[in-house]
Every structure is written in C-alpha cells, then in structure tokens.
Design a protein around this motif. Structure first.
Motif, mmCIF file in Angstrom:
data_model
loop_
_atom_site.group_PDB
_atom_site.id
_atom_site.type_symbol
_atom_site.label_atom_id
_atom_site.label_comp_id
_atom_site.label_asym_id
_atom_site.label_seq_id
_atom_site.Cartn_x
_atom_site.Cartn_y
_atom_site.Cartn_z
ATOM 1 N N THR A 167 39.191 32.354 23.536
ATOM 2 C CA THR A 167 39.036 31.821 24.889
ATOM 3 C C THR A 167 38.610 32.930 25.837
ATOM 4 O OG1 THR A 167 40.698 30.131 24.479
ATOM 5 C CG2 THR A 167 40.210 30.652 26.784
ATOM 6 N N VAL A 168 37.508 32.676 26.557
ATOM 7 C CA VAL A 168 36.995 33.597 27.565
ATOM 8 C C VAL A 168 37.169 32.932 28.919
ATOM 9 C CG1 VAL A 168 34.973 34.831 28.416
ATOM 10 C CG2 VAL A 168 35.306 34.536 25.950
ATOM 11 N N ALA B 121 39.848 37.129 26.583
ATOM 12 C CA ALA B 121 39.033 38.074 27.348
ATOM 13 C C ALA B 121 38.693 37.445 28.694
ATOM 14 C CB ALA B 121 37.747 38.424 26.598
ATOM 15 N N VAL B 122 38.367 38.321 29.660
ATOM 16 C CA VAL B 122 38.046 37.870 31.017
ATOM 17 C C VAL B 122 36.721 38.492 31.441
ATOM 18 C CG1 VAL B 122 38.788 37.860 33.438
ATOM 19 C CG2 VAL B 122 40.494 37.689 31.607
ATOM 20 N N VAL B 123 35.855 37.658 32.027
ATOM 21 C CA VAL B 123 34.650 38.135 32.701
ATOM 22 C C VAL B 123 34.931 37.947 34.177
ATOM 23 C CG1 VAL B 123 32.177 37.862 33.033
ATOM 24 C CG2 VAL B 123 33.180 37.467 30.768
ATOM 25 N N LEU B 124 34.988 39.036 34.925
ATOM 26 C CA LEU B 124 35.544 39.038 36.272
ATOM 27 C C LEU B 124 34.556 39.556 37.303
ATOM 28 C CD1 LEU B 124 38.092 38.851 38.132
ATOM 29 C CD2 LEU B 124 38.672 41.156 37.323
ATOM 30 N N ASP B 125 34.259 38.725 38.298
ATOM 31 C CA ASP B 125 33.418 39.143 39.418
ATOM 32 C C ASP B 125 34.160 40.206 40.220
ATOM 33 O OD1 ASP B 125 31.418 39.212 41.369
ATOM 34 O OD2 ASP B 125 32.182 37.455 42.422
ATOM 35 N N VAL B 126 33.439 41.199 40.683
ATOM 36 C CA VAL B 126 34.060 42.277 41.450
ATOM 37 C C VAL B 126 34.281 41.867 42.903
ATOM 38 C CG1 VAL B 126 33.762 44.648 42.300
ATOM 39 C CG2 VAL B 126 33.120 44.071 39.949
ATOM 40 N N GLU B 127 33.267 41.279 43.516
ATOM 41 C CA GLU B 127 33.338 40.943 44.941
ATOM 42 C C GLU B 127 33.725 39.481 45.143
ATOM 43 O OE1 GLU B 127 33.107 43.235 47.301
ATOM 44 O OE2 GLU B 127 32.730 44.723 45.750
ATOM 45 N N MET B 128 34.984 39.263 45.498
ATOM 46 C CA MET B 128 35.497 37.928 45.806
ATOM 47 C C MET B 128 36.428 38.053 46.999
ATOM 48 S SD MET B 128 36.449 36.323 42.060
ATOM 49 C CE MET B 128 37.599 37.637 41.626
ATOM 50 N N ARG C 6 41.608 44.231 42.555
ATOM 51 C CA ARG C 6 43.023 43.844 42.629
ATOM 52 C C ARG C 6 43.393 42.976 41.430
ATOM 53 N NH1 ARG C 6 46.240 40.612 47.462
ATOM 54 N NH2 ARG C 6 48.225 40.564 46.363
ATOM 55 N N THR C 7 42.523 42.049 41.087
ATOM 56 C CA THR C 7 42.787 41.170 39.948
ATOM 57 C C THR C 7 42.926 41.980 38.673
ATOM 58 O OG1 THR C 7 41.546 39.399 41.027
ATOM 59 C CG2 THR C 7 41.934 39.172 38.662
ATOM 60 N N LEU C 8 42.038 42.939 38.473
ATOM 61 C CA LEU C 8 42.100 43.780 37.285
ATOM 62 C C LEU C 8 43.417 44.550 37.230
ATOM 63 C CD1 LEU C 8 40.784 44.884 34.739
ATOM 64 C CD2 LEU C 8 39.581 46.538 36.164
ATOM 65 N N ARG C 9 43.841 45.115 38.350
ATOM 66 C CA ARG C 9 45.125 45.839 38.386
ATOM 67 C C ARG C 9 46.280 44.916 37.985
ATOM 68 N NH1 ARG C 9 43.062 47.970 43.230
ATOM 69 N NH2 ARG C 9 44.368 46.549 44.422
ATOM 70 N N GLU C 10 46.279 43.697 38.510
ATOM 71 C CA GLU C 10 47.376 42.773 38.212
ATOM 72 C C GLU C 10 47.327 42.292 36.762
ATOM 73 O OE1 GLU C 10 48.923 40.129 40.922
ATOM 74 O OE2 GLU C 10 48.464 41.369 42.661
ATOM 75 N N LEU C 11 46.119 42.076 36.248
ATOM 76 C CA LEU C 11 45.996 41.679 34.845
ATOM 77 C C LEU C 11 46.476 42.797 33.929
ATOM 78 C CD1 LEU C 11 42.533 39.873 34.840
ATOM 79 C CD2 LEU C 11 44.796 38.822 34.549
ATOM 80 N N VAL D 110 35.727 42.384 31.352
ATOM 81 C CA VAL D 110 34.376 42.839 31.632
ATOM 82 C C VAL D 110 34.078 42.466 33.075
ATOM 83 C CG1 VAL D 110 31.932 42.555 31.076
ATOM 84 C CG2 VAL D 110 33.636 42.614 29.237
ATOM 85 N N LEU D 111 33.716 43.462 33.873
ATOM 86 C CA LEU D 111 33.400 43.213 35.280
ATOM 87 C C LEU D 111 31.950 42.778 35.423
ATOM 88 C CD1 LEU D 111 35.167 46.274 36.949
ATOM 89 C CD2 LEU D 111 35.977 43.904 36.843
ATOM 90 N N LEU D 112 31.718 41.907 36.396
ATOM 91 C CA LEU D 112 30.392 41.385 36.693
ATOM 92 C C LEU D 112 30.135 41.639 38.167
ATOM 93 C CD1 LEU D 112 28.150 39.687 35.302
ATOM 94 C CD2 LEU D 112 29.320 37.663 36.155
#
Length: 120
Positions: free
Chosen positions: A4-5, A50-57, A64-69, A79-81
């Motif tokens: 699951t992504v 895995a997570v594909v995560l937008d940087v600017e939200m 912040r999301t990455l730190r909490e994850l 993976v940041l986008l």
C-alpha cells in the motif's frame, strides 16, 4: 504481496493523476490523503508500506508530516514530491528521495519501485 502506497497532496488533481499512474503497478494498492494530518492518522493505523508526500501543503506541510511519521514509525519509507526549484536540504529531513513536479505519469511507478527496491 500487495503493498500500500499513500499519496499525500493538497491538490486533488495531483492526487488523482499520481494515484492513477501508480495504480497500474501490479500488486500496489494506492490510497490518498489530502493533508499531512490525515496522513499521520492513516499511517498510525498501520497497513501503509510507503508514502509519497508533497512538501508544500497548508497546515501540516511535508516537513512537519515527515517528522511526525518518523516519530511514529521510523521504518516507513517516504518519498517527497515538490515543485520547488530549490530542493537543497530536503533529503536531510530523512526522506528516501525527492522527486520533482511535474512528474512523468508513465514512468513514476517504475521510478518509485526502484527507489523503494520493490519489484514492479
């Protein structure tokens, strides 16, 4: 083995295009979240590989999301986008990789599989 992504982006068009692009990869299940807070909640319940995560939200941005994850599950690959031209320092946040927007919908699945070291 199904993996699951979780695709996290505040732009519904990006979520839809990326979700469709990744859904063609065999044995991948794609889920989406519209913000970082939702991503942290969903990952906290387990079942995300895995997570594909937008940087600017707005609100919970990608940093912040990455730190909490990471605080909740350090083993979860992220993976940041980003559409930002300056990506200096983003890998220092602990992400596996940084991918640029716009992305190629025809190759993004293979790119992610390679980065995650998952057979595609």
């Amino acid at each position: 083995m199904t993996r699951t992504v979780l695709v996290v982006d505040d732009d519904p068009d990006v979520r839809e295009v990326l979700g469709l692009a990744l859904s063609v990869v065999p044995d991948w299940r794609i889920e989406t979240a519209s913000d970082g807070r939702e991503a942290v909640r969903r990952c906290g319940h387990g079942g995300v590989d895995a997570v594909v995560l937008d940087v600017e939200m707005p609100g919970y941005d990608g940093r912040r999301t990455l730190r909490e994850l990471e605080a909740a599950n350090a083993a979860l690959p992220v993976v940041l986008l980003t559409a930002a031209a300056d990506t200096a320092g983003l890998l220092d946040l602990g992400a596996l990789a940084v991918l640029a927007k716009p992305f190629d919908p025809l190759s993004i699945g293979l790119t992610l599989a390679r980065l995650l070291r998952w057979d595609a």
